[in-house]
Design an enzyme around this catalytic site. Structure first.
Site, PDB file in Angstrom:
ATOM      1  N   GLU A  59       2.824   5.712   0.551  1.00 13.66           N
ATOM      2  CA  GLU A  59       2.743   5.339  -0.725  1.00 13.66           C
ATOM      3  C   GLU A  59       3.001   6.336  -2.099  1.00 13.66           C
ATOM      4  OE1 GLU A  59      -0.988   2.833  -1.240  1.00 13.66           O
ATOM      5  OE2 GLU A  59       0.196   1.141  -0.444  1.00 13.66           O
ATOM      6  N   GLU A  89       2.382  -2.550   5.484  1.00  7.80           N
ATOM      7  CA  GLU A  89       0.841  -2.944   4.878  1.00  7.80           C
ATOM      8  C   GLU A  89       0.745  -4.361   4.374  1.00  7.80           C
ATOM      9  OE1 GLU A  89      -1.380  -0.361   2.513  1.00  7.80           O
ATOM     10  OE2 GLU A  89      -1.105   1.326   3.875  1.00  7.80           O
TER      11      GLU A  89
HETATM   12  C1  BGC Z   1      -4.977   2.463   1.062  1.00 10.35           C
HETATM   13  C2  BGC Z   1      -6.287   2.138   1.605  1.00 10.35           C
HETATM   14  C3  BGC Z   1      -6.474   0.554   0.876  1.00 10.35           C
HETATM   15  C4  BGC Z   1      -5.181  -0.187   1.216  1.00 10.35           C
HETATM   16  C5  BGC Z   1      -5.385  -1.465   0.528  1.00 10.35           C
HETATM   17  C6  BGC Z   1      -3.773   1.513   1.744  1.00 10.35           C
HETATM   18  O1  BGC Z   1      -2.605   2.033   1.478  1.00 10.35           O
HETATM   19  O2  BGC Z   1      -4.627   3.608   1.699  1.00 10.35           O
HETATM   20  O3  BGC Z   1      -7.283   3.009   1.273  1.00 10.35           O
HETATM   21  O4  BGC Z   1      -7.443   0.092   1.491  1.00 10.35           O
HETATM   22  O5  BGC Z   1      -3.913   0.276   0.852  1.00 10.35           O
HETATM   23  O6  BGC Z   1      -5.533  -1.019  -1.011  1.00 10.35           O
END
Ligand code: BGC
Length: 456
Positions: free
Chosen positions: A169, A286
């Site tokens: 990110e 993710e």
């Molecule tokens: C972050 C996490 C977070 C997740 C959802 C991830 O990219 O590293 O810390 O819990 O995104 O927000």
């Protein structure tokens, strides 16, 4: 003669059509599923899970997760083929040149990777939570490259199943121009020692799919492009303590047309972009909904995202294994079956959604085709001036479902079922109170009138 002529024209036409079909047939359509299966190599990347909140915490264990060796066999046996392991290397490397990574930490990462590879999993390691580079990209440029050189050197002889993801990110001061330049430098640095290892890169703005258009992909055959999906953020991050202001809890995801469209348009954007860039393999690195959202909505959302990604040939990694979004319960040492089945569906199993606006309802969950789900309302009346009373269950099938009593039904599972408790206001008490009050007022008025009459 004429007939032979017509015949040969027809034949040539047929050959031409067959040739066109072969050349431009569906296998060549850019929008068709993108597979990451590599002919000849062992790389399998289809369904994965992030082993989050462990090695990307400032110190492993600080965020409640310490990676246990057995996690990888558990993950493998459940049907995942990939793990993404977020790592905060920046907390374990020197601040000054040569930016040496702490040997003890490296050994711990070796161990974790080895355990995952032993289970035949595809393993993605990344650079996660490098907050300093988001604030000051130029100040951390060389350190970032030095970190990647060390990682690359260390794992140069590891199997192809180990993949490198450059940076989780990128955002803030790491603008697209800077990121495109930095990622090119990083790919070059990795290629000094790892000529064909898969490298995962994603766009700026927190790997936002709509920022793919700003990403410049290096000319390299072994690139996978990633993006993240948490839409709508107000649903997936409700009550998230690390977000300020934290979106209020209580937001459901019902899978309305508009809700579904938001998600499919993100996935379609990715597929279209990949098609325009030589069909680069895509990874949804993710996606997930925080545990403060209700389980029915989480199941709906998770299942929808996973299936829609699969339809488009996009590999995915759920966020995450056993912390706040966890699909696995590390205390009970068991899967949260509702979520697991949403990710990896079992054959002939359907989810029964039992919903209510008031009180509690039990019976939601995955059921085998041909069985019954027992749905039960705990209370059918809530007191107030205008009491709320249970009226009926919506979504029943009178031919197949069985009503046991006023608050309990057995629902036949022949597909996904949605059963909703419908409530109404009971105005009887209000009506009685109103008539008593009305009678009193009239009585008082009559008395008042009679008194007046007497005085006269
Ligand atoms: C972050 C996490 C977070 C997740 C959802 C991830 O990219 O590293 O810390 O819990 O995104 O927000």
């Amino acid at each position: 003669m004429l007939i032979t002529h017509a015949y040969s024209i027809l034949l040539s036409l047929l050959v031409l059509i067959a040739l066109c079909l072969h050349l431009f047939g569906c296998d060549h359509c850019p929008h068709l599923p993108i597979q990451i299966h590599e002919g000849g190599t062992t790389l399998k990347m289809r369904r994965g899970v992030n082993i989050g909140n462990a090695l990307e915490a400032p110190r492993e264990g600080e965020w409640g997760v310490y990676i246990r060796d057995e996690y990888f066999s558990i993950v493998r046996e459940a049907g995942f083929d990939t793990v993404r392991i977020p790592i905060r290397w920046s907390a374990h490397a020197e601040e000054k040149p040569p930016y040496k990574i702490d040997e003890e930490f490296f050994r711990r990462v070796d161990h974790v990777i080895d355990k995952a590879l032993e289970q035949n999993l595809t393993v993605i390691i990344n650079v996660h939570h490098y907050e300093e580079i988001m604030r000051d990209p130029r100040g951390h440029w060389e350190r970032f490259l030095a970190i990647w050189r060390q990682i690359s050197e260390r794992y140069r002889d590891y199997p192809d199943a180990l993949c490198f993801e450059l940076l989780n990110e990128p955002h803030d001061a790491l603008t697209s121009d800077l990121w495109n330049a930095l990622l090119l430098d990083a790919v070059k640095a990795i290629r000094e020692t790892n000529s064909t290892r898969k490298i995962v890169i994603g766009p700026v703005d927190w790997n936002n799919v709509y920022s793919l258009k700003k990403l410049i992909v290096p000319d390299d055959e072994n690139i996978i492009v990633t993006f993240h999906l948490y839409t709508p953020f107000e649903f997936t991050h409700q009550g998230a303590e690390w977000v300020a202001p934290s979106p209020p809890v209580g937001r459901k995801w019902l899978g309305t047309e508009e809700e579904r469209r938001q998600i499919t348009s993100e996935l379609d954007t990715a597929v279209q972009w990949a098609g325009e860039h030589g069909n680069i393999p895509l990874l949804l690195g993710e996606f997930g909904a925080y545990s403060k959202a209700d389980m029915n909505s989480r199941v709906r959302w998770t299942r929808f995202v996973a299936r829609e990604a699969e339809k488009r040939g996009i590999a995915w990694c759920y966020w995450e294994f056993c912390a706040g979004f966890g699909v696995y319960d590390p205390v009970e040492n068991k899967w949260r079956e509702d979520l697991l089945n949403a990710l990896i569906p079992k054959e002939d199993t359907y989810y029964v959604f039992a919903e209510t606006e008031h009180g509690n309802i039990t019976g939601s969950g995955w059921y085998h085709k041909g069985t019954y789900a027992t749905i039960k309302l705990e209370k059918t009346e809530f007191d107030s001036l205008i009491p709320i009373v249970f009226d009926h269950f919506e979504g029943l099938n009178p031919d197949k479902d069985i009503i046991l009593d006023e608050r309990t039904v057995k629902v036949y599972v022949d597909g996904p079922r949605e059963i909703k408790a419908v409530w109404r206001r009971n105005y009887r008490m209000l009506a009685t109170a109103a008539s008593v009050a009305g009678a009193l007022v009239i009585g008082v008025l009559i008395l008042f009138y009679l008194k007046k009459l007497k005085r006269k």
